[in-house]
Design an enzyme around this catalytic site. Structure first.
Site, PDB file in Angstrom:
ATOM      1  N   GLU A 401       1.574   0.017  -3.035  1.00  0.00           N
ATOM      2  CA  GLU A 401       0.483   1.193  -3.186  1.00  0.00           C
ATOM      3  C   GLU A 401       0.386   2.157  -2.071  1.00  0.00           C
ATOM      4  OE1 GLU A 401      -1.140   1.908  -5.828  1.00  0.00           O
ATOM      5  OE2 GLU A 401      -0.583   0.310  -6.882  1.00  0.00           O
TER       6      GLU A 401
HETATM    7  C1  LIG Z   1       6.679  -6.719  -4.236  1.00  0.00           C
HETATM    8  C2  LIG Z   1       6.854  -5.179  -4.370  1.00  0.00           C
HETATM    9  C3  LIG Z   1       6.104  -4.676  -5.564  1.00  0.00           C
HETATM   10  C4  LIG Z   1       6.024  -3.198  -6.070  1.00  0.00           C
HETATM   11  N1  LIG Z   1       5.488  -2.844  -7.093  1.00  0.00           N
HETATM   12  C5  LIG Z   1       5.582  -1.756  -7.601  1.00  0.00           C
HETATM   13  C6  LIG Z   1       5.239  -0.917  -8.859  1.00  0.00           C
HETATM   14  O1  LIG Z   1       5.172  -1.838  -9.741  1.00  0.00           O
HETATM   15  N2  LIG Z   1       5.450   0.186  -9.116  1.00  0.00           N
HETATM   16  C7  LIG Z   1       5.933   1.192  -7.974  1.00  0.00           C
HETATM   17  O2  LIG Z   1       6.054   2.238  -8.420  1.00  0.00           O
HETATM   18  N3  LIG Z   1       6.375   0.554  -6.992  1.00  0.00           N
HETATM   19  C8  LIG Z   1       6.174  -0.638  -6.572  1.00  0.00           C
HETATM   20  N4  LIG Z   1       6.529  -0.969  -5.197  1.00  0.00           N
HETATM   21  C9  LIG Z   1       7.037   0.005  -4.286  1.00  0.00           C
HETATM   22  C10 LIG Z   1       6.110   0.276  -3.169  1.00  0.00           C
HETATM   23  O3  LIG Z   1       5.200   0.914  -3.711  1.00  0.00           O
HETATM   24  C11 LIG Z   1       7.009   0.976  -2.131  1.00  0.00           C
HETATM   25  O4  LIG Z   1       7.955  -0.010  -1.486  1.00  0.00           O
HETATM   26  C12 LIG Z   1       6.140   1.707  -0.941  1.00  0.00           C
HETATM   27  O5  LIG Z   1       5.597   2.598  -1.648  1.00  0.00           O
HETATM   28  C13 LIG Z   1       6.987   2.306   0.079  1.00  0.00           C
HETATM   29  O6  LIG Z   1       8.357   2.925  -0.250  1.00  0.00           O
HETATM   30  P1  LIG Z   1       9.470   2.408   0.316  1.00  0.00           P
HETATM   31  O7  LIG Z   1       9.763   1.083   0.324  1.00  0.00           O
HETATM   32  O8  LIG Z   1      10.697   3.288  -0.305  1.00  0.00           O
HETATM   33  O9  LIG Z   1       9.548   2.729   2.144  1.00  0.00           O
HETATM   34  P2  LIG Z   1       9.720   4.200   2.633  1.00  0.00           P
HETATM   35  O10 LIG Z   1       9.059   5.363   2.042  1.00  0.00           O
HETATM   36  O11 LIG Z   1      11.161   4.278   2.898  1.00  0.00           O
HETATM   37  O12 LIG Z   1       8.941   3.634   4.197  1.00  0.00           O
HETATM   38  C14 LIG Z   1       9.646   3.376   5.108  1.00  0.00           C
HETATM   39  C15 LIG Z   1       8.935   3.330   6.400  1.00  0.00           C
HETATM   40  O13 LIG Z   1       8.574   4.813   6.906  1.00  0.00           O
HETATM   41  C16 LIG Z   1       7.349   5.186   6.964  1.00  0.00           C
HETATM   42  N5  LIG Z   1       7.260   6.429   6.313  1.00  0.00           N
HETATM   43  C17 LIG Z   1       7.819   7.026   5.191  1.00  0.00           C
HETATM   44  N6  LIG Z   1       7.394   8.253   5.142  1.00  0.00           N
HETATM   45  C18 LIG Z   1       6.483   8.509   6.072  1.00  0.00           C
HETATM   46  C19 LIG Z   1       5.661   9.654   6.463  1.00  0.00           C
HETATM   47  N7  LIG Z   1       6.005  10.940   5.698  1.00  0.00           N
HETATM   48  N8  LIG Z   1       4.936   9.652   7.718  1.00  0.00           N
HETATM   49  C20 LIG Z   1       4.978   8.493   8.391  1.00  0.00           C
HETATM   50  N9  LIG Z   1       5.696   7.498   7.827  1.00  0.00           N
HETATM   51  C21 LIG Z   1       6.375   7.529   7.013  1.00  0.00           C
HETATM   52  C22 LIG Z   1       6.446   3.911   6.235  1.00  0.00           C
HETATM   53  O14 LIG Z   1       5.278   4.025   6.194  1.00  0.00           O
HETATM   54  C23 LIG Z   1       7.225   2.896   6.367  1.00  0.00           C
HETATM   55  O15 LIG Z   1       6.923   2.162   7.484  1.00  0.00           O
HETATM   56  C24 LIG Z   1       6.529  -2.437  -5.019  1.00  0.00           C
HETATM   57  C25 LIG Z   1       7.141  -2.970  -3.830  1.00  0.00           C
HETATM   58  C26 LIG Z   1       7.217  -4.249  -3.447  1.00  0.00           C
HETATM   59  C27 LIG Z   1       7.712  -4.648  -2.208  1.00  0.00           C
END
Ligand SMILES: Cc1cc2nc3c(=O)[nH]c(=O)nc-3n(C[C@H](O)[C@H](O)[C@H](O)COP(=O)(O)OP(=O)(O)OC[C@H]3O[C@@H](n4cnc5c(N)ncnc54)[C@H](O)[C@@H]3O)c2cc1C
Length: 536
Positions: A401
């Site tokens: 989220e």
């Molecule tokens: C168990 C699980 C269930 C999930 N369920 C769903 C679901 O039902 N539907 C769905 O759509 N998604 C789902 N997700 C996905 C989840 O919402 C994303 O993993 C999350 O939004 C982060 O995206 P990412 O993993 O690509 O991390 P990234 O965006 O790659 O981020 C990696 C790091 O960089 C930081 N970062 C990235 N951009 C910035 C910025 N602009 N400024 C500062 N810091 C930044 C982040 O805070 C983090 O620390 C789920 C994830 C998990 C683990």
């Protein structure tokens, strides 16, 4: 804390913060929450323990969740608990947000994987208003029968925090809209608890990059009509083994547009404000359950002796008492933060406090769970003692989220950029702190003042990104004290007024040191050279 103690604390939080306002009477809420606690304790808790070991599996292209969760879902529907968030016109109970968050807390405390599978129904119901009436009625009927659950499909390989990079496309043909693309991390994109699933998919409906042409579409899959939706793999995770986290492909899937093209993010955010507070409530659920387990354990486990040489329980050791007191005070305060936020009517203030509550409640909830392991010592690390499961399952609340880092960036950007929201936030702090006793007020007011002063410094900083996390914690801490002010002021309405007053006293005694520490952390990271250049 026993389960009835948990229910008593939840009802007290709702009462003290006025979160239900005139929407619902507490006398109506109490038996429903009692039914929910009863289901969670007697059905869900044992089902979750088994489900965690069994995990979800992808078999011949279809997802099977553990049979114990299938049975738990049947019992959940038979007891009518799935109707809580549905409108009255469709046989639902139309429970207000604070009540829905309380239900989430209870379910997540006993079965987080199950709660995730059922938890998007109330938010999804709100999105249905963007569909033609006949379609909306049909879907609502399926939700009310218990035959359909809801997913939220946003994340893609190149679009995690940055949704503007979404590549999934929706195109219109003679029959309507079709979706093509790959979504990952989608919770419950397929499961074996319901024949139907309603997916809310964020997809691109125009040729341009960016957010303006993102739209929201509803896709339905059924056991006998997969509608081009294929789950390619399930992720292996740290925890939540029973929750299927799906890599899913949409191949020309038939879809209905929700609202107008380009309204995707606006509509999704309406759902996400609710979902983010729900994530905060999940973490509160873990914290509450673990506090109860650790307290019970500490009262029974004998180790060491008192000054007279008599054997004592670990609850008699001051170091353990410090941890248990911290856990209990934090849990009560976090829950009240969510209640206070859920009871707000000003949408801009809701937008301001939601990321604050999401990040702080999940960080602190995880800290409480971690302390729980410490209280149990080596036993806390063992599978036999449930707490390690909470530690694994709760961890995701700080990630999904929107990561807590993204919540902090939202606060230092859109949040404090909204002068109305900032003023409304200060008003709520002042109004709630004013109700507390003189002693508590004396501790809480300087925190509100420190927040105003620090906000000014953050606002005028050109690159506040490094200070965003500490600033969110400071903002949240002010909200936490406002929430605790409500609890302290209404202590007499709690199941144990003496306990609430003692915990409030403990919270107030720590306020000065905590705010000094948080302000120093913000200041440190506001300076341009706060982060070193680290070469290769
Ligand atoms: C168990 C699980 C269930 C999930 N369920 C769903 C679901 O039902 N539907 C769905 O759509 N998604 C789902 N997700 C996905 C989840 O919402 C994303 O993993 C999350 O939004 C982060 O995206 P990412 O993993 O690509 O991390 P990234 O965006 O790659 O981020 C990696 C790091 O960089 C930081 N970062 C990235 N951009 C910035 C910025 N602009 N400024 C500062 N810091 C930044 C982040 O805070 C983090 O620390 C789920 C994830 C998990 C683990």
């Amino acid at each position: 804390m026993t389960d009835s103690g948990h229910l008593g604390d939840i009802l007290f939080g709702l009462r003290a913060t006025g979160a239900l306002a005139d929407a619902w009477d507490l006398d109506a809420a109490a038996p429903l929450l009692d039914a929910c606690v009863n289901f969670a304790r007697s059905v869900l808790s044992p089902a979750d323990a088994v489900a965690d070991r069994e995990g979800a599996h992808l078999i011949d292209g279809r997802v099977r969740v553990p049979a114990s969760l299938e049975r738990a879902y049947a019992a959940y529907v038979a007891r009518g608990l799935h109707l809580m968030g549905l409108p009255e016109a469709h046989g639902g109970l139309a429970a207000p947000p604070a009540m829905l968050h309380a239900v989430t807390e209870v379910l997540a405390a006993h079965g987080h994987a199950f709660q995730m599978l059922v938890g998007l129904v109330p938010g999804g119901v709100r999105l249905l208003e963007g569909l033609p009436e006949a379609t909306s009625d049909r879907l609502m009927a399926a939700l009310a029968s218990g035959d359909m659950l809801v997913t939220m499909a946003m994340t893609e390989p190149a679009a995690g925090s940055d949704l503007s990079a979404i590549a999934t496309r929706a195109t219109r043909d003679a029959d309507g809209w079709r979706i093509d693309g790959n979504k990952i991390f989608i919770s419950g994109a397929d499961q074996s608890m319901t024949p139907d699933v309603l997916h809310f998919v964020l997809a691109r409906t125009g040729e341009h990059d960016g957010r303006a042409e993102l739209s929201l579409l509803a896709v339905v899959t059924r056991d006998d009509d997969r509608n081009g939706v294929e789950v390619r793999r399930l992720e292996e995770k740290l925890g939540l083994h029973a929750s299927p986290t799906c890599d899913v492909v949409f191949n020309g899937s038939r879809a209905d547009l929700v609202g107008e093209p380009g309204e995707g993010l606006r509509r999704m955010f309406a759902l996400m404000n609710h979902a983010r507070l729900d994530v905060a409530a999940q973490a509160v659920g873990h914290a509450a359950r673990v506090t109860g387990l650790a307290t019970d354990y500490a009262r029974e486990r004998r180790q060491g002796r008192d000054a007279d040489g008599r054997p004592v329980t670990i609850a008699d050791h001051r170091d353990v008492r410090r941890m248990l007191t911290d856990m209990e005070a934090t849990t009560l305060g976090l829950r009240a933060m969510v209640d206070l936020a859920a009871g707000l009517e000003d949408d801009r203030l809701v937008g301001f406090v939601t990321p604050v509550c999401k990040a702080y409640c999940t960080d602190e909830g995880q800290r409480v769970v971690d302390l729980g392991i410490q209280v149990l010592g080596g036993y806390g690390y063992l599978r036999d003692y449930e707490i390690e499961r909470h530690w694994r399952d709760c961890r995701v609340t700080r990630l999904y989220e929107g990561t807590n880092g993204i919540q902090a960036m939202t606060l230092v950007g859109r949040g404090i950029g909204d002068a109305h929201a900032v003023e409304a936030f200060q008003d709520v702090l002042a109004a709630n702190i004013a109700h507390a006793s003189e002693g508590f007020r004396a501790a809480a007011l300087p925190v509100a003042d420190a927040w105003i002063e620090t906000t000014q410094a953050v606002r005028t900083c050109e690159a506040p990104g490094a200070a965003a996390g500490p600033f969110l914690r400071l903002t949240a801490y002010a909200w936490y004290l406002a929430a605790w002010s409500c609890l302290e002021a209404k202590a007499d309405a709690s199941p144990s007024p003496r306990r609430v007053r003692a915990l409030a006293h403990h919270v107030a005694a720590g306020a000065e040191a905590e705010v000094r520490h948080l302000q120093a952390a913000v200041r440190r990271y506001l300076t341009p050279d706060a982060l070193p250049e680290i070469g290769p």
